[in-house]
Design a protein around this motif. Structure first.
Motif, PDB file in Angstrom:
ATOM      1  N   ARG A 197       4.332 -10.628 -42.481  1.00  0.00           N
ATOM      2  CA  ARG A 197       3.674 -11.527 -43.405  1.00  0.00           C
ATOM      3  C   ARG A 197       2.180 -12.091 -42.902  1.00  0.00           C
ATOM      4  O   ARG A 197       1.902 -11.842 -41.901  1.00  0.00           O
ATOM      5  CB  ARG A 197       4.410 -12.854 -43.293  1.00  0.00           C
ATOM      6  N   PHE A 198       1.507 -12.321 -43.983  1.00  0.00           N
ATOM      7  CA  PHE A 198       0.099 -13.032 -43.752  1.00  0.00           C
ATOM      8  C   PHE A 198       0.168 -14.276 -42.956  1.00  0.00           C
ATOM      9  O   PHE A 198       1.553 -15.041 -43.495  1.00  0.00           O
ATOM     10  CB  PHE A 198      -0.736 -13.051 -44.968  1.00  0.00           C
ATOM     11  N   CYS A 199      -0.344 -14.725 -42.196  1.00  0.00           N
ATOM     12  CA  CYS A 199      -0.247 -16.167 -41.598  1.00  0.00           C
ATOM     13  C   CYS A 199      -1.188 -17.274 -42.105  1.00  0.00           C
ATOM     14  O   CYS A 199      -1.086 -18.434 -41.799  1.00  0.00           O
ATOM     15  CB  CYS A 199      -0.592 -16.018 -40.031  1.00  0.00           C
ATOM     16  N   ASP A 200      -1.865 -16.854 -43.193  1.00  0.00           N
ATOM     17  CA  ASP A 200      -2.805 -18.041 -43.781  1.00  0.00           C
ATOM     18  C   ASP A 200      -2.966 -17.384 -45.364  1.00  0.00           C
ATOM     19  O   ASP A 200      -2.934 -16.236 -45.374  1.00  0.00           O
ATOM     20  CB  ASP A 200      -3.937 -18.026 -43.155  1.00  0.00           C
ATOM     21  N   PRO A 201      -3.214 -18.321 -46.214  1.00  0.00           N
ATOM     22  CA  PRO A 201      -3.412 -17.939 -47.562  1.00  0.00           C
ATOM     23  C   PRO A 201      -4.779 -17.206 -47.859  1.00  0.00           C
ATOM     24  O   PRO A 201      -4.912 -16.478 -48.952  1.00  0.00           O
ATOM     25  CB  PRO A 201      -3.747 -19.041 -48.410  1.00  0.00           C
ATOM     26  N   ALA A 202      -5.745 -17.026 -46.917  1.00  0.00           N
ATOM     27  CA  ALA A 202      -6.777 -16.158 -47.140  1.00  0.00           C
ATOM     28  C   ALA A 202      -6.485 -14.718 -46.517  1.00  0.00           C
ATOM     29  O   ALA A 202      -7.712 -13.839 -46.646  1.00  0.00           O
ATOM     30  CB  ALA A 202      -8.091 -16.785 -46.365  1.00  0.00           C
ATOM     31  N   GLY A 203      -5.634 -14.341 -45.962  1.00  0.00           N
ATOM     32  CA  GLY A 203      -5.278 -13.195 -45.387  1.00  0.00           C
ATOM     33  C   GLY A 203      -5.977 -12.798 -44.267  1.00  0.00           C
ATOM     34  O   GLY A 203      -6.428 -11.615 -44.074  1.00  0.00           O
ATOM     35  N   SER A 204      -6.474 -13.606 -43.446  1.00  0.00           N
ATOM     36  CA  SER A 204      -7.303 -13.382 -42.261  1.00  0.00           C
ATOM     37  C   SER A 204      -6.442 -12.878 -41.135  1.00  0.00           C
ATOM     38  O   SER A 204      -6.986 -12.604 -40.034  1.00  0.00           O
ATOM     39  CB  SER A 204      -8.300 -14.383 -41.953  1.00  0.00           C
ATOM     40  N   SER A 205      -5.126 -13.334 -41.148  1.00  0.00           N
ATOM     41  CA  SER A 205      -4.412 -12.824 -40.001  1.00  0.00           C
ATOM     42  C   SER A 205      -3.149 -12.385 -40.593  1.00  0.00           C
ATOM     43  O   SER A 205      -2.524 -12.978 -41.621  1.00  0.00           O
ATOM     44  CB  SER A 205      -4.167 -13.908 -39.022  1.00  0.00           C
ATOM     45  N   PHE A 206      -2.404 -11.657 -39.855  1.00  0.00           N
ATOM     46  CA  PHE A 206      -0.905 -11.266 -40.193  1.00  0.00           C
ATOM     47  C   PHE A 206      -0.017 -11.112 -38.961  1.00  0.00           C
ATOM     48  O   PHE A 206      -0.468 -10.875 -37.895  1.00  0.00           O
ATOM     49  CB  PHE A 206      -0.903 -10.223 -41.168  1.00  0.00           C
ATOM     50  N   ALA A 207       1.293 -11.051 -39.307  1.00  0.00           N
ATOM     51  CA  ALA A 207       2.352 -10.908 -38.053  1.00  0.00           C
ATOM     52  C   ALA A 207       3.095  -9.814 -38.641  1.00  0.00           C
ATOM     53  O   ALA A 207       3.514  -9.630 -39.850  1.00  0.00           O
ATOM     54  CB  ALA A 207       2.813 -12.343 -37.745  1.00  0.00           C
ATOM     55  N   VAL A 208       3.866  -9.122 -37.387  1.00  0.00           N
ATOM     56  CA  VAL A 208       4.676  -8.023 -37.676  1.00  0.00           C
ATOM     57  C   VAL A 208       5.857  -8.122 -36.743  1.00  0.00           C
ATOM     58  O   VAL A 208       5.714  -8.430 -35.645  1.00  0.00           O
ATOM     59  CB  VAL A 208       3.802  -6.584 -37.580  1.00  0.00           C
ATOM     60  N   THR A 209       7.080  -7.854 -37.173  1.00  0.00           N
ATOM     61  CA  THR A 209       8.262  -7.959 -36.641  1.00  0.00           C
ATOM     62  C   THR A 209       8.920  -6.468 -36.737  1.00  0.00           C
ATOM     63  O   THR A 209       8.785  -5.747 -37.545  1.00  0.00           O
ATOM     64  CB  THR A 209       9.425  -8.620 -37.034  1.00  0.00           C
ATOM     65  N   GLY A 210       9.474  -5.921 -35.547  1.00  0.00           N
ATOM     66  CA  GLY A 210      10.508  -4.886 -35.523  1.00  0.00           C
ATOM     67  C   GLY A 210      11.703  -4.706 -34.598  1.00  0.00           C
ATOM     68  O   GLY A 210      11.819  -5.707 -34.015  1.00  0.00           O
ATOM     69  N   TYR A 211      12.673  -3.910 -35.281  1.00  0.00           N
ATOM     70  CA  TYR A 211      13.879  -3.714 -34.777  1.00  0.00           C
ATOM     71  C   TYR A 211      13.853  -3.269 -33.198  1.00  0.00           C
ATOM     72  O   TYR A 211      12.846  -2.432 -32.806  1.00  0.00           O
ATOM     73  CB  TYR A 211      14.578  -2.755 -35.433  1.00  0.00           C
ATOM     74  N   ASP A 212      14.388  -3.911 -32.256  1.00  0.00           N
ATOM     75  CA  ASP A 212      14.192  -3.632 -30.920  1.00  0.00           C
ATOM     76  C   ASP A 212      12.836  -3.999 -30.120  1.00  0.00           C
ATOM     77  O   ASP A 212      12.578  -3.448 -29.114  1.00  0.00           O
ATOM     78  CB  ASP A 212      14.822  -1.994 -30.759  1.00  0.00           C
ATOM     79  N   LEU A 213      12.262  -4.795 -30.916  1.00  0.00           N
ATOM     80  CA  LEU A 213      11.057  -5.256 -30.415  1.00  0.00           C
ATOM     81  C   LEU A 213      11.112  -6.733 -30.187  1.00  0.00           C
ATOM     82  O   LEU A 213      11.289  -7.557 -30.956  1.00  0.00           O
ATOM     83  CB  LEU A 213       9.865  -5.070 -31.469  1.00  0.00           C
ATOM     84  N   ALA A 214      11.108  -7.354 -29.157  1.00  0.00           N
ATOM     85  CA  ALA A 214      11.418  -8.480 -28.502  1.00  0.00           C
ATOM     86  C   ALA A 214      10.200  -9.545 -28.530  1.00  0.00           C
ATOM     87  O   ALA A 214       9.974 -10.267 -27.584  1.00  0.00           O
ATOM     88  CB  ALA A 214      11.997  -8.668 -27.162  1.00  0.00           C
ATOM     89  N   GLU A 215       9.515  -9.244 -29.521  1.00  0.00           N
ATOM     90  CA  GLU A 215       8.241 -10.084 -29.473  1.00  0.00           C
ATOM     91  C   GLU A 215       7.760 -10.020 -31.122  1.00  0.00           C
ATOM     92  O   GLU A 215       8.004  -8.967 -31.889  1.00  0.00           O
ATOM     93  CB  GLU A 215       6.911  -9.550 -28.761  1.00  0.00           C
ATOM     94  N   ILE A 216       6.932 -11.053 -31.680  1.00  0.00           N
ATOM     95  CA  ILE A 216       6.083 -10.818 -32.879  1.00  0.00           C
ATOM     96  C   ILE A 216       4.718 -10.560 -32.602  1.00  0.00           C
ATOM     97  O   ILE A 216       4.049 -11.159 -31.672  1.00  0.00           O
ATOM     98  CB  ILE A 216       6.367 -12.429 -33.592  1.00  0.00           C
TER      99      ILE A 216
END
Length: 334
Positions: A309-328
């Motif tokens: 997901r983007f973290c702001d409406p301007a698209g200047s940052s984003f975040a990612v999750t993954g299976y078996d990954l204990a962090e964002i």
């Protein structure tokens, strides 16, 4: 270009589910909320811009009727004109909370009466439109809940029948006030898209047929549908007519998440091929056609990506999750 920022630790990994990340930005408090599900619980985290986790909360799926604990299928913040609600879907029902997860204001149990013995019962696909929250069902129906300005007096106002297979995702955008405006799209396991006009009574405007592969994620931006498919393609359609504008062979494996930065028209696509791509959408001033430009690609090695997901409406940052990954994982523009 984007650079890797400090990641946010999780108590456990994200489940291998599509769209398994929700983000709510609170600019006034300089905070960002993240929601991830795994098994019967959902993790809610708050983080400051530098990535320091400030608070965590664990929500459990309400049991309902059944012998085994229910599995949560999605968590999503719904931003309504007058309040923000956190919605959880599971194999037993739909739970709605105040935005911080502190108080559950509504519970809707799923009725398995019309499901066959071999059919899984679940809810999945969450979006808000005006003062309504829409939730997709295993049966292909979409439940529409009328949300009051405050309090728990939430009412199931309508059931939309447009799909024959389980709903996968729902996307909306604010209506601009025109007649017959297409402001909601629903997708299903067959790849079919249904385009709706929201209101006191929702109206089905058009169907965009599938082509044999599921559509796990959809987005809607300025009358354009962005649909991500199980074959790695992203297709852009005109919402009002269903006309195909652009087909992008974006990924080598199934797409698991799409997101849009509405202020700038950036589209994020993430897939099981470990890549996250960012595309710039625009309309040509001459013919009004959709044009696409590839802006960035990010590889998350050895990871089955399941949410982005983007973290702001301007698209200047984003975040990612993954299976078996204990962090964002977090990325921001340089």
């Amino acid at each position: 270009m984007f650079r890797r920022e400090r990641s946010i630790p999780l108590r456990g990994s994200a489940a291998a589910l599509c769209n398994n990340l929700s983000v709510l930005q609170l600019p006034g408090r300089n905070l960002t909320h993240f929601g991830v599900v795994h098994g019967p619980s959902a993790q809610l985290l708050s983080a400051a811009p530098e990535g320091v986790p400030l608070a965590q909360r664990q929500l459990q799926a309400k049991e309902g009727a059944g012998v085994s604990p229910p599995l949560i299928t999605q968590v999503h913040w719904c931003v309504l004109p007058f309040r923000v609600l956190l919605v959880l879907t599971s194999h037993r029902g739909i739970q709605m909370y105040e935005s911080d997860g502190s108080v559950m204001v509504y519970w809707h149990a799923l009725d398995a009466g019309d499901a066959s013995l071999v059919q899984a019962v679940f809810a999945r696909g969450i979006a808000s439109s005006g003062h309504f929250i829409c939730v997709g069902m295993w049966s292909g129906r979409v439940l529409v809940f009328d949300i009051p300005a405050k309090g728990p007096n939430i009412v199931l106002s309508e059931e939309l029948a447009g799909h024959q297979t389980p709903v996968t995702d729902i996307a909306t955008e604010p209506a601009q006030g025109q007649d017959c405006v297409a402001d909601m799209v629903t997708a299903d396991d067959s790849g079919l898209l249904c385009v709706w006009q929201s209101g006191p009574e929702f109206k089905l405007l058009t169907r965009i047929p599938g082509f044999g592969v599921p559509c796990p994620s959809v987005q809607l931006w300025q009358g354009t549908i962005a649909a991500g498919y199980g074959n790695g393609q992203v297709r852009l359609y005109e919402a009002s007519t269903g006309t195909l504008h652009v087909q992008i062979d974006a990924h080598a494996r199934a797409i698991c998440a799409l997101d849009l930065a509405p202020e700038v028209g950036k589209l994020l696509s993430a897939a099981e091929d470990t890549f996250v791509h960012i595309w710039k959408l625009s309309r040509s001033p001459e013919g009004g056609y959709i044009e696409v430009e590839h802006c960035h690609g990010e590889c998350v090695p050895d990871t089955q990506v399941c949410g982005a997901r983007f973290c702001d409406p301007a698209g200047s940052s984003f975040a990612v999750t993954g299976y078996d990954l204990a962090e964002i994982l977090r990325f921001s523009s340089m």
